[in-house]
Design an enzyme around this catalytic site. Sequence first.
Site, short mmCIF file in Angstrom:
data_model
loop_
_atom_site.label_atom_id
_atom_site.label_comp_id
_atom_site.label_asym_id
_atom_site.label_seq_id
_atom_site.Cartn_x
_atom_site.Cartn_y
_atom_site.Cartn_z
N SER A 58 0.84 -1.19 0.00
CA SER A 58 0.00 0.00 0.00
C SER A 58 0.88 1.24 0.00
O SER A 58 2.02 1.21 0.47
CB SER A 58 -0.91 0.01 1.24
OG SER A 58 -1.56 1.25 1.39
N TYR B 132 -1.62 -0.95 10.38
CA TYR B 132 -1.80 -1.18 8.95
C TYR B 132 -0.60 -0.69 8.16
O TYR B 132 -0.05 -1.43 7.32
CB TYR B 132 -3.08 -0.49 8.47
CG TYR B 132 -3.34 -0.67 6.99
CD1 TYR B 132 -3.91 -1.84 6.52
CD2 TYR B 132 -3.03 0.33 6.07
CE1 TYR B 132 -4.15 -2.03 5.17
CE2 TYR B 132 -3.27 0.15 4.72
CZ TYR B 132 -3.82 -1.02 4.27
OH TYR B 132 -4.05 -1.20 2.92
#
Length: 252
Positions: A138, A151
């Site tokens: 990401s 995350y």
Amino acid sequence: MKSFDNILITGASSGIGEALALYYAARGCQRLFLSGRNKERLEAVQKRCQALGAEAEIKQIDVTNRENMAAWINDSHQKAPLDIVYANAGISTGEETSDNIYNTFNTNVMGVLNTITPTIEIFKTQPNSRKTLVIISSIAGYHGLAACPSYSASKACVKAYGEALRNQLRPDGIQVNVVCPGFVKSRITDKNTCPMPFFMSAEKAAQIIATRVDKNVGLIAFPWPMRFAAWLISILPNCLSDYIYAALPHKV
């Protein structure tokens, strides 16, 4: 993509994984092996892929189960030699509770390892396949984010590992690509309450990813304004990056 490719995708029941499955199905993929945790959504994706002319086999499985993942990947390879494997399954943390933090790392890091480790073992002994490994990270993996510490850290881990593997596995003829998308329509972004600049459909993201994987780009990060901003902040002194992050909106 070559029409004879056999492709395995984890986390294929929604979001980028689902969009990738449909993208390849529509372009002549010979055989798809798709996994996810939700059987109903996975079956729906299977039917859509089959309607597009692809042979699709599904498996309800938790990527954190090392033994089951290795067995599924090896079984899939025995049925049809794998050419491309996507370690795509991932989750968001939500509230940073102890359970959620461990669950994030178990899924986003160990789940990736449970996908790529048995695949690498297969690819090293497979002389006549494309041997392409794709890890979905990401843009959040470029720098630790206060809005999502677990995350961003989990995505930074698999980003770094994938980039290192790319050069380590090159002599074995194994191509490794790491994907760092920005905000893409998914069950994760559906829960976001923060602003999501350059928001993109899963279908558009899948097209970008598959096209660049086919070219063996290496690091596939998009959209470019977010990639540039994330990279720039990552190289700034902490006093400056702290100031920038403090001014950004947080999840509520």
